[in-house]
Design an enzyme around this catalytic site. Structure first.
Site, PDB file in Angstrom:
ATOM      1  N   ASP A 229      20.205 -17.029 -42.596  1.00  0.00           N
ATOM      2  CA  ASP A 229      21.618 -16.664 -42.398  1.00  0.00           C
ATOM      3  C   ASP A 229      21.525 -15.325 -41.801  1.00  0.00           C
ATOM      4  O   ASP A 229      21.354 -14.099 -42.483  1.00  0.00           O
ATOM      5  CB  ASP A 229      22.375 -16.672 -43.499  1.00  0.00           C
ATOM      6  CG  ASP A 229      23.859 -16.446 -43.595  1.00  0.00           C
ATOM      7  OD1 ASP A 229      24.443 -16.099 -42.328  1.00  0.00           O
ATOM      8  OD2 ASP A 229      24.432 -16.282 -44.525  1.00  0.00           O
TER       9      ASP A 229
ATOM     10  N   HIS B 243      35.723 -16.234 -39.642  1.00  0.00           N
ATOM     11  CA  HIS B 243      35.405 -17.787 -39.452  1.00  0.00           C
ATOM     12  C   HIS B 243      35.490 -18.433 -38.106  1.00  0.00           C
ATOM     13  O   HIS B 243      35.649 -19.484 -37.988  1.00  0.00           O
ATOM     14  CB  HIS B 243      35.999 -18.483 -40.538  1.00  0.00           C
ATOM     15  CG  HIS B 243      35.363 -18.230 -42.006  1.00  0.00           C
ATOM     16  ND1 HIS B 243      36.182 -18.345 -43.055  1.00  0.00           N
ATOM     17  CD2 HIS B 243      34.360 -17.559 -42.300  1.00  0.00           C
ATOM     18  CE1 HIS B 243      35.415 -17.855 -44.179  1.00  0.00           C
ATOM     19  NE2 HIS B 243      34.305 -17.517 -43.579  1.00  0.00           N
TER      20      HIS B 243
ATOM     21  N   TYR C 249      35.294  -4.299 -39.176  1.00  0.00           N
ATOM     22  CA  TYR C 249      36.043  -5.219 -38.175  1.00  0.00           C
ATOM     23  C   TYR C 249      37.451  -4.182 -37.750  1.00  0.00           C
ATOM     24  O   TYR C 249      38.116  -4.011 -38.787  1.00  0.00           O
ATOM     25  CB  TYR C 249      36.270  -6.449 -38.770  1.00  0.00           C
ATOM     26  CG  TYR C 249      35.373  -7.270 -39.420  1.00  0.00           C
ATOM     27  CD1 TYR C 249      34.440  -7.740 -38.551  1.00  0.00           C
ATOM     28  CD2 TYR C 249      34.730  -6.935 -40.674  1.00  0.00           C
ATOM     29  CE1 TYR C 249      33.070  -8.414 -38.949  1.00  0.00           C
ATOM     30  CE2 TYR C 249      33.551  -7.261 -41.364  1.00  0.00           C
ATOM     31  CZ  TYR C 249      32.873  -8.298 -40.340  1.00  0.00           C
ATOM     32  OH  TYR C 249      31.787  -8.965 -40.655  1.00  0.00           O
TER      33      TYR C 249
ATOM     34  N   ASP D 195      32.349 -47.396 -36.233  1.00  0.00           N
ATOM     35  CA  ASP D 195      31.031 -47.406 -37.120  1.00  0.00           C
ATOM     36  C   ASP D 195      30.068 -46.262 -36.908  1.00  0.00           C
ATOM     37  O   ASP D 195      28.864 -46.405 -37.000  1.00  0.00           O
ATOM     38  CB  ASP D 195      30.187 -48.680 -36.629  1.00  0.00           C
ATOM     39  CG  ASP D 195      29.808 -48.713 -35.261  1.00  0.00           C
ATOM     40  OD1 ASP D 195      30.299 -47.871 -34.461  1.00  0.00           O
ATOM     41  OD2 ASP D 195      29.260 -49.537 -34.647  1.00  0.00           O
TER      42      ASP D 195
ATOM     43  N   GLU E  49      23.380  -9.053 -40.508  1.00  0.00           N
ATOM     44  CA  GLU E  49      22.978  -9.757 -41.799  1.00  0.00           C
ATOM     45  C   GLU E  49      21.477 -10.035 -41.758  1.00  0.00           C
ATOM     46  O   GLU E  49      20.929 -10.557 -41.013  1.00  0.00           O
ATOM     47  CB  GLU E  49      23.856 -10.992 -41.765  1.00  0.00           C
ATOM     48  CG  GLU E  49      23.334 -11.930 -42.862  1.00  0.00           C
ATOM     49  CD  GLU E  49      24.297 -13.042 -43.002  1.00  0.00           C
ATOM     50  OE1 GLU E  49      24.980 -13.490 -41.689  1.00  0.00           O
ATOM     51  OE2 GLU E  49      24.654 -13.598 -44.208  1.00  0.00           O
TER      52      GLU E  49
ATOM     53  N   HIS F 124      34.760  -8.774 -46.533  1.00  0.00           N
ATOM     54  CA  HIS F 124      34.112  -9.964 -47.149  1.00  0.00           C
ATOM     55  C   HIS F 124      33.034  -9.267 -48.251  1.00  0.00           C
ATOM     56  O   HIS F 124      32.564  -8.095 -48.061  1.00  0.00           O
ATOM     57  CB  HIS F 124      33.384 -10.804 -46.157  1.00  0.00           C
ATOM     58  CG  HIS F 124      32.653 -10.110 -45.111  1.00  0.00           C
ATOM     59  ND1 HIS F 124      31.158  -9.824 -45.403  1.00  0.00           N
ATOM     60  CD2 HIS F 124      32.955 -10.004 -43.797  1.00  0.00           C
ATOM     61  CE1 HIS F 124      30.800  -9.235 -44.255  1.00  0.00           C
ATOM     62  NE2 HIS F 124      31.688  -9.439 -43.491  1.00  0.00           N
TER      63      HIS F 124
ATOM     64  N   ASP G 172      26.705 -14.863 -35.603  1.00  0.00           N
ATOM     65  CA  ASP G 172      26.462 -15.321 -37.143  1.00  0.00           C
ATOM     66  C   ASP G 172      25.824 -16.513 -37.044  1.00  0.00           C
ATOM     67  O   ASP G 172      26.544 -17.766 -36.871  1.00  0.00           O
ATOM     68  CB  ASP G 172      27.598 -15.180 -37.901  1.00  0.00           C
ATOM     69  CG  ASP G 172      27.170 -15.329 -39.645  1.00  0.00           C
ATOM     70  OD1 ASP G 172      26.191 -15.745 -39.899  1.00  0.00           O
ATOM     71  OD2 ASP G 172      27.734 -14.847 -40.322  1.00  0.00           O
TER      72      ASP G 172
ATOM     73  N   HIS H 250      25.472 -20.723 -48.781  1.00  0.00           N
ATOM     74  CA  HIS H 250      25.748 -19.983 -50.048  1.00  0.00           C
ATOM     75  C   HIS H 250      25.299 -20.670 -51.229  1.00  0.00           C
ATOM     76  O   HIS H 250      26.102 -21.604 -51.847  1.00  0.00           O
ATOM     77  CB  HIS H 250      27.447 -20.192 -49.918  1.00  0.00           C
ATOM     78  CG  HIS H 250      27.882 -19.411 -48.693  1.00  0.00           C
ATOM     79  ND1 HIS H 250      29.354 -19.418 -48.452  1.00  0.00           N
ATOM     80  CD2 HIS H 250      27.643 -18.589 -47.857  1.00  0.00           C
ATOM     81  CE1 HIS H 250      29.661 -18.632 -47.429  1.00  0.00           C
ATOM     82  NE2 HIS H 250      28.377 -18.161 -46.843  1.00  0.00           N
TER      83      HIS H 250
ATOM     84  N   ARG I  93      28.880  -7.136 -37.471  1.00  0.00           N
ATOM     85  CA  ARG I  93      28.219  -7.447 -38.779  1.00  0.00           C
ATOM     86  C   ARG I  93      26.801  -7.441 -38.498  1.00  0.00           C
ATOM     87  O   ARG I  93      26.008  -7.727 -37.548  1.00  0.00           O
ATOM     88  CB  ARG I  93      28.710  -8.768 -39.139  1.00  0.00           C
ATOM     89  CG  ARG I  93      27.993  -9.146 -40.596  1.00  0.00           C
ATOM     90  CD  ARG I  93      28.663 -10.307 -41.302  1.00  0.00           C
ATOM     91  NE  ARG I  93      28.929 -11.465 -40.533  1.00  0.00           N
ATOM     92  CZ  ARG I  93      29.935 -11.954 -39.997  1.00  0.00           C
ATOM     93  NH1 ARG I  93      31.079 -11.345 -39.883  1.00  0.00           N
ATOM     94  NH2 ARG I  93      30.189 -13.056 -39.183  1.00  0.00           N
TER      95      ARG I  93
ATOM     96  N   GLU J 178      24.687  -8.152 -45.664  1.00  0.00           N
ATOM     97  CA  GLU J 178      25.495  -8.509 -44.605  1.00  0.00           C
ATOM     98  C   GLU J 178      26.741  -7.572 -44.260  1.00  0.00           C
ATOM     99  O   GLU J 178      28.054  -8.092 -44.331  1.00  0.00           O
ATOM    100  CB  GLU J 178      25.787  -9.923 -44.355  1.00  0.00           C
ATOM    101  CG  GLU J 178      26.319 -10.635 -45.304  1.00  0.00           C
ATOM    102  CD  GLU J 178      26.772 -12.325 -45.252  1.00  0.00           C
ATOM    103  OE1 GLU J 178      27.506 -12.501 -44.208  1.00  0.00           O
ATOM    104  OE2 GLU J 178      26.323 -12.894 -46.078  1.00  0.00           O
TER     105      GLU J 178
ATOM    106  N   HIS K 274      25.100 -12.806 -50.603  1.00  0.00           N
ATOM    107  CA  HIS K 274      25.246 -14.110 -51.289  1.00  0.00           C
ATOM    108  C   HIS K 274      23.671 -14.685 -51.488  1.00  0.00           C
ATOM    109  O   HIS K 274      23.021 -14.376 -50.776  1.00  0.00           O
ATOM    110  CB  HIS K 274      26.117 -15.013 -50.753  1.00  0.00           C
ATOM    111  CG  HIS K 274      25.767 -15.301 -49.427  1.00  0.00           C
ATOM    112  ND1 HIS K 274      24.798 -16.140 -49.184  1.00  0.00           N
ATOM    113  CD2 HIS K 274      26.317 -14.845 -48.292  1.00  0.00           C
ATOM    114  CE1 HIS K 274      24.827 -16.476 -47.440  1.00  0.00           C
ATOM    115  NE2 HIS K 274      25.809 -15.726 -47.175  1.00  0.00           N
TER     116      HIS K 274
HETATM  117  N1  GLY Z   1      27.016 -17.525 -42.252  1.00  0.00           N
HETATM  118  C1  GLY Z   1      27.672 -17.526 -43.381  1.00  0.00           C
HETATM  119  C2  GLY Z   1      27.600 -16.336 -44.105  1.00  0.00           C
HETATM  120  O1  GLY Z   1      27.463 -15.083 -43.567  1.00  0.00           O
HETATM  121  O2  GLY Z   1      27.883 -16.207 -45.164  1.00  0.00           O
HETATM  122 MN    MN Z   2      26.073 -15.313 -41.933  1.00  0.00          MN
HETATM  123 MN    MN Z   3      25.922 -14.779 -45.251  1.00  0.00          MN
END
Ligand code: GLY
Ligand code: MN
Ligand code: MN
Length: 429
Positions: A274, A246, A388, A41, A399, A355, A263, A366, A397, A384, A359
């Site tokens: 973010d 990730h 690496y 539950d 951001e 990457h 992150d 996102h 990184r 960002e 975004h």
């Molecule tokens: N934390 C997810 C990104 O940086 O896009």
């Molecule tokens: Mn991020």
């Molecule tokens: Mn991000």
């Protein structure tokens, strides 16, 4: 709510902007999210549907918004349906919106209980030429469960098979990508809370500490300040873990001499921060770490200047690629031959920076928004870049979150330390 809600004027304004885009004799319906089950539950914590929230500010399950702006009966042009609250629910589950409260949050005068829904809906349908319904059309959505909106589409098609159904999602993406000042304020709050978390851990991190202990420090600060917690699963990645994009296990020990990549962002009132930062576990960057750090920081600063009204995200990413390529050449990670031999579809820099750089950010991390149209003032983006280097156990990184203006930008994370000297100073106080 533990957060300070935006004024109802925001939601009134958002509904008005949506109606201006719709043809005559239209009805549009938005459903809240379900409370998702876990096991037995158990349930997950409720997270409102972002489109419904954007148009109402209502942060409660089993809520429905109907807009039917040309309906002859004036009081049915804008309707909110909520779960009826009573003594029993109040005792077991706690407070739910009264009709008056829902009006004050959303600016919607007509608030009904759900038991009235079917009767009113049938009457509205009778005079509606087209019905706009909501679907999750995020480009990277991979949804396995059926949402309330999806079930509602099935319900409509079964009971009203000859109506003309249309997609509201593209219009919502367009609207939500341009942030109102009240939304920027909530995002600034999410960034400020994130800053407090980062400053807290700068004096906490030392060799031997576990990644999840740092996660706990962030969460403590976030929740204490009115956030419901992390905007997304936090990445607390020491050493080579930072090269796993990730990485969310956060279960390793931070070693002397390693870097530590975060992150991490706080949510506030359903809006998100973010942030990524990278710090030395022992409080001092090595020469090599510092060289790579400075390169990432230069790319980020250059990116701030490129992300301007008129440019498309694709054009922007091409420019970033060139800057990153030159930084990787300077660091000795690429050579001229790598560049000469590269396939433009998979450029050489991708080996160390795999990457995207930016975004949309907002109610979704996102966030929804157009990917192919030129950038406009009022959009909010992350910036960002990262480098690496798995073979060296270095992943960096950086951001920040910025608001685009006609000329220039606002960095919502301008107060979050990023200069390497400042980070070293704060860690060694
Ligand atoms: N934390 C997810 C990104 O940086 O896009
Ligand atoms: Mn991020
Ligand atoms: Mn991000």
């Amino acid at each position: 709510m533990r957060y300070q809600a935006a004024d109802a004027q925001l939601y009134i304004k958002n509904r008005k902007k949506l109606l201006e885009k719709l043809p005559e004799k239209t009805m549009v319906v938005f459903n809240s999210n379900d409370i998702m089950p876990t096991n037995a539950d158990g349930t997950m914590r409720f997270r409102q549907n972002n489109d419904l929230f954007y148009l109402t500010g209502i942060d409660q399950e089993e809520s429905i918004l109907i807009l039917c702006p040309d309906f002859p009966k004036k009081e049915w042009r804008e309707l909110l349906f909520l779960r009826k609250t009573d003594e029993h629910i109040a005792i077991w589950e706690g407070h739910k919106y009264t009709q008056e409260e829902a009006t004050s949050v959303s600016g919607i005068e007509q608030v009904h209980w759900l038991e009235d829904f079917d009767g009113i809906f049938a009457q509205l349908m009778a005079l509606s030429e087209q019905v706009y319904l909501n679907t999750n059309e995020h480009l990277r959505a991979a949804v396995q469960v059926e949402s309330r909106d999806a079930r509602f589409i099935q319900f409509c098609k079964k009971h009203f098979p000859l109506h003309n159904y249309r997609r509201i999602a593209p219009l919502m993406h367009e609207l939500r990508s341009l942030k109102e000042p009240e939304e920027i304020q909530q995002m600034q709050m999410a960034c400020d809370i994130t800053e407090k978390g980062f400053r807290r851990i700068l004096s906490f991190v030392k060799p031997g500490v576990k990644e999840y202990e740092i996660e706990a420090e962030y969460l403590h600060e976030f929740v204490r300040l009115g956030s419901r917690g992390f905007a997304y699963d936090p990445i607390i990645a020491s050493g080579a873990n930072a090269c796993v994009l990730h990485y969310i296990a956060n279960d390793q020990v931070c070693e002397d001499g390693d870097l530590l990549l975060f992150d991490v962002g706080a949510e506030y009132g359903n809006y998100n921060a973010d942030m990524s930062r990278t710090i030395p576990v022992n409080g001092r960057f090595t020469k090599r770490q510092r060289a790579v750090y400075d390169a990432v920081l230069r790319v980020q600063r250059a990116a701030f200047g490129l992300l301007k009204p008129g440019i498309t995200i694709q054009e922007y990413h091409l420019e970033i690629g060139k800057i990153m390529e030159s930084e990787l050449l300077s660091l000795g990670l690429l050579d001229k031959r790598d560049i000469a031999d590269q396939d433009p579809k998979s450029p050489a820099y991708r080996k160390y920076f795999m990457h995207g750089t930016s975004h949309h950010l907002g109610l979704d991390v996102h966030d929804v928004g157009t990917m192919y149209d030129p950038i406009q003032p009022g959009m909010v983006f992350t910036v960002e870049p990262g480098i690496y280097i798995r073979e060296e156990g270095i992943g960096i990184r950086l951001e920040n979150n910025i608001v685009i203006h006609e000329d220039g930008f606002t960095d919502l994370m301008a107060n979050i330390p990023i200069a390497p000297e400042e980070i070293e100073d704060l860690m060694n106080q």
